[in-house]
Design an enzyme around this catalytic site. Sequence first.
Site: not given
Ligand code: 13P
Length: 261
Positions: A12-14, A102, A104, A174, A180, A220, A241-242
């Site tokens: 997930n590149w956000k 998600h 967010e 999640e 993050g 993470s 994510g990251g």
């Molecule tokens: P991180 O891997 O950056 O913690 O993000 C997780 C996430 O929200 C994937 O959708």
Amino acid sequence: MAANRRPIISGNWKMNLNHFEALKLVQELSYEVTRDDVDAVDISVHPPFTDLRTVQTTLDSDKIPFFLGAQHCHSEASGAFTGEVAPSMLAKLGVRFVIAGHSERREIFGESDELVNAKVRAILANDMTPILCVGETLEERQAGDAETKVEAQLKAGLARVKAEQVADMVIAYEPIWAIGTGQTASADDAQAMCAYVRSVVADKSGTDAADMVRVQYGGSVKPINAAELMSQPDIDGALVGGASLEAASFARIIQFRLHDL
Ligand code: 13P
């Protein structure tokens, strides 16, 4: 990870990477990922909307066997919804997996369980696969309410979805406090909640759907913890994510099965 469920690792590149950077990342990733990886694991990438067409043409023309994913969509088919994207538009671009709910989107943009459910059903109606996200805040965990929260999100998110559709879905657990932050849930805690997710699905949609649905852990996930998380019996994948923004680290997560525990 149970032997009968195929692992799925999703990036997930956000809100990161423009379409030039997206092209570069997908190509670099295709050099890192081997045929054995693709035979063993489903891989999806979820770029921002503006990158989708570029990534799609690159995957097609270079015959890169990753699934195209999206991060979000609207629940309606068309209409006066300024700034939104309809599920059919994603389907037309070859999108296969769409993230719904998600944290967010829920926390920053106020998406309710009902809206998330409408999106899940719209994604399915357009022959794509939802990745339904659920997870608790730190306060909810500390208060002992994590399971109650996740159960409510799942029951609402899967409302009026047929058992055979649930079986083909992906659910991402999640925990919000792990996103993050670099603070991953322990493998035992992640396993316990993913097993709980499966038990809620069994309750709602029956044991066949619960045995088949793929449950990802997200929060993470890094090369250093992917193998241990993926060795858990109820964790079938990761929503990253990251660490998915860099080809080498995402590839090492995809290659979790080659790492020592
Ligand atoms: P991180 O891997 O950056 O913690 O993000 C997780 C996430 O929200 C994937 O959708």
